[in-house]
Write an enzyme that holds these catalytic residues in place. Structure first.
Site, mmCIF file in Angstrom:
data_model
loop_
_atom_site.group_PDB
_atom_site.id
_atom_site.type_symbol
_atom_site.label_atom_id
_atom_site.label_comp_id
_atom_site.label_asym_id
_atom_site.label_seq_id
_atom_site.Cartn_x
_atom_site.Cartn_y
_atom_site.Cartn_z
ATOM 1 N N LYS A 168 3.873 6.674 5.422
ATOM 2 C CA LYS A 168 2.637 6.174 6.044
ATOM 3 C C LYS A 168 2.769 5.981 7.549
ATOM 4 C CE LYS A 168 0.860 3.787 1.927
ATOM 5 N NZ LYS A 168 2.017 3.865 0.986
ATOM 6 N N GLU B 286 7.902 -6.070 0.312
ATOM 7 C CA GLU B 286 8.611 -4.920 -0.280
ATOM 8 C C GLU B 286 10.104 -4.964 0.054
ATOM 9 O OE1 GLU B 286 6.905 -1.101 0.680
ATOM 10 O OE2 GLU B 286 7.975 -0.107 -0.958
ATOM 11 N N CYS C 82 -4.571 1.694 -4.522
ATOM 12 C CA CYS C 82 -3.578 2.441 -3.754
ATOM 13 C C CYS C 82 -2.390 2.880 -4.592
ATOM 14 C CB CYS C 82 -3.131 1.599 -2.573
ATOM 15 S SG CYS C 82 -4.560 1.178 -1.559
ATOM 16 N N PHE D 65 -4.348 -2.877 -4.580
ATOM 17 C CA PHE D 65 -5.195 -4.057 -4.707
ATOM 18 C C PHE D 65 -5.392 -4.354 -6.191
ATOM 19 C CE2 PHE D 65 -7.775 -4.025 -0.446
ATOM 20 C CZ PHE D 65 -6.619 -4.313 0.240
ATOM 21 N N HIS E 101 -2.350 5.520 5.493
ATOM 22 C CA HIS E 101 -2.386 5.145 4.078
ATOM 23 C C HIS E 101 -3.470 5.965 3.372
ATOM 24 C CE1 HIS E 101 -2.253 3.074 0.416
ATOM 25 N NE2 HIS E 101 -2.221 1.816 0.818
ATOM 26 N N HIS F 46 6.372 1.924 -0.234
ATOM 27 C CA HIS F 46 4.916 1.827 -0.082
ATOM 28 C C HIS F 46 4.624 1.605 1.408
ATOM 29 C CE1 HIS F 46 0.829 1.304 -1.299
ATOM 30 N NE2 HIS F 46 0.765 0.054 -0.895
#
Lengths: 75, 405
Positions: free
Chosen positions: B326, B305, B154, B390, B331, B294
């Site tokens: 998002k 975050e 991502c 990830f 996403h 994010h």
């Protein structure tokens, strides 16, 4: 549809070339078909006519007429 | 810039969507999602690749490449590069993808099982490769500069843009076409993300499912799309009179070194990434006005975050505005960073922070200013855009408003 018409219909659909531009004399070079395009086309033809075309036989195919003759000889 | 997103394609439509806080999340139409825990996504149902690309070529490409190539053409046109003569050897491409051609893989695997190996397409392997958007864009525009594709889950397109920025800094290209593309709304990808318990299951209200930083968030929503920006050396851009949206000021990278999917709950890796972006830009934390987070809408990310922003910015954390694109588009995985950088640039251009929608129930662990539900006119001279992937990979881009020499 006869074999030639069926072959042309598949080529036209697969390679996005106008059906009426295809003749028995049309070569794959003329319609910008590279080796991968031809492999994919052969798969569609094998599916349509229920036969198997070997890599060696593919090499001898230069025009639409060659394909039609080959298929006619096999069925 | 060129963008194709679940709330609109092209910068005007995309900006209108962001400004009005529109959700692009709906029931999945790409396949029958009936048996899946998550049945919603941010799709682009009206995307017609033949509007941008040759029909015959379209058939050989996975959807992610179609999206990436279409966005690249938009960006090329928007930058005016189709109207000037440029040295294409000095133009490179850096376009990433998190997953690559998974829809083609799925379809061809089905053929393999049903009809045997002789029916697998000769175009499978090139359709699958995660660098194929980058490759195809170079073929389409005849660009012979550096060509690469980051595949860092991502964070892919943030890395792709950051890496392109470095290519230009090193003098290896004058222009880089940079960004990312993703089209992973497929059965196998959905099943995998569902099993990892990563996705929202708020199937009964799709538009409210992506709710970053809200206490009732329950996972992310997969979206598809592409974002491409044109990076150019300042000299080159000035010489040809290009419109300059902003300056890429800095780029930070780090790893969590913690877990394959879960972020480090202490946010150390994310904080390092932001700090390194600031350091490489020579910026004090207090200079930052806005952070495009994010902000995935997962329990872990949003808490982590928030903590990482506090660690990096100290008391300034509560003064800057933070929002999550998002919340509206879901996403976009490997395309997220690029599409969100474009959102950030549009916020800067319009001096308005776009909202985080669906922010309703405050979470004591998420206590920053997330620009809830309504866009806010404000000064944005310096902004960050975060992407975490990830594998524990992190990337942060710092952008600065261009004010002239």
């Amino acid at each position: 549809m006869n074999i030639e018409e069926r072959v042309k219909a598949i080529i036209s659909e697969q390679l996005e070339v106008p059906l009426d531009s295809l003749t028995a004399e049309t070569t794959f070079e003329e319609i910008d078909a590279d080796s991968l395009d031809i492999v994919e086309l052969v798969m569609a033809l094998e599916e349509e006519f229920d036969l198997e075309i070997s890599d060696q036989e593919i090499e001898n195919i230069k025009t639409i007429g060659d394909i039609v003759n080959y298929i006619e000889s096999r069925i | 810039m060129g963008v194709i997103s679940p709330i609109g394609s092209g910068k005007e439509e995309f900006w209108q969507g962001l400004l009005s806080g529109r959700s692009g999340i709906r029931k999945v139409t790409a396949f029958d999602a009936g048996g899946y825990p998550c049945q919603i996504a941010g799709e682009i149902p009206d995307f017609d690749p033949a509007r941008y690309l040759d029909r015959r070529e379209v058939k050989k490409m996975d959807r992610f490449t179609q999206l990436g190539a279409a966005a690249a053409l938009m960006a090329w046109h928007d930058a005016g590069l189709d109207r000037v003569g440029i040295d294409c050897d000095a133009v490179g491409v850096s376009v990433g993808s998190g997953i690559g051609g998974i829809r083609t893989l799925e379809e061809q695997y089905r053929l393999l099982m049903e009809k045997g190996p002789r029916r697998v397409s000769p175009f499978l392997v090139p359709a699958l490769a995660a660098n194929m958007a980058a490759g195809y864009i170079s073929i389409l525009l005849r660009l012979r500069g550096p060509n690469a594709a980051a595949a860092t889950a991502c964070a892919s397109s943030s890395h792709a843009i950051g890496d392109a920025f470095r290519v230009i800094q090193r003098g290896e290209a004058e222009i880089m076409v940079a960004g990312g593309a993703e089209a992973a709304i497929s059965q196998i990808a959905f099943a995998g993300f569902c099993s990892a318990r990563a996705l929202s299951t708020r199937n009964h209200e799709p538009a409210r499912a992506s709710r970053p930083f809200d206490r009732e968030r329950d996972g992310f929503v997969i979206g598809e799309g592409a974002g491409i920006v044109i990076l150019e050396s300042l000299d080159h851009a000035l010489k040809r009179g290009a419109h300059i949206y902003a300056e890429i000021a800095g780029y930070g990278m780090s790893a969590d070194a913690y877990h394959i999917t879960a972020p480090d709950p202490e946010g150390e890796g994310a904080a390092l990434s932001m700090q390194r972006a600031l350091d490489s830009a020579g910026l004090e934390p207090e200079a930052v006005d806005y952070i495009n987070a994010h902000g995935t809408s997962t329990e872990y990310n949003d808490r982590m975050e928030t903590l990482a922003i506090k660690k990096t910015f100290g008391r300034h954390a509560s003064r800057l505005a933070v929002s999550s694109t998002k919340s509206m588009i879901g996403h976009l995985l490997g395309a997220a960073g690029a599409v969100e950088l474009i959102a950030t640039l549009l916020c800067m251009e319009h001096q308005t922070a776009h909202p985080t929608i669906n922010y309703e129930v405050p979470d004591p662990d998420c206590d920053l200013d997330y620009v809830p539900n309504r866009a806010r006119p404000m000064k944005i001279d310096v902004a960050l855009s975060n992407s975490f992937g990830f594998g524990g990979t992190n990337a942060t881009l710092a952008v600065k408003r261009y004010v002239g020499a």
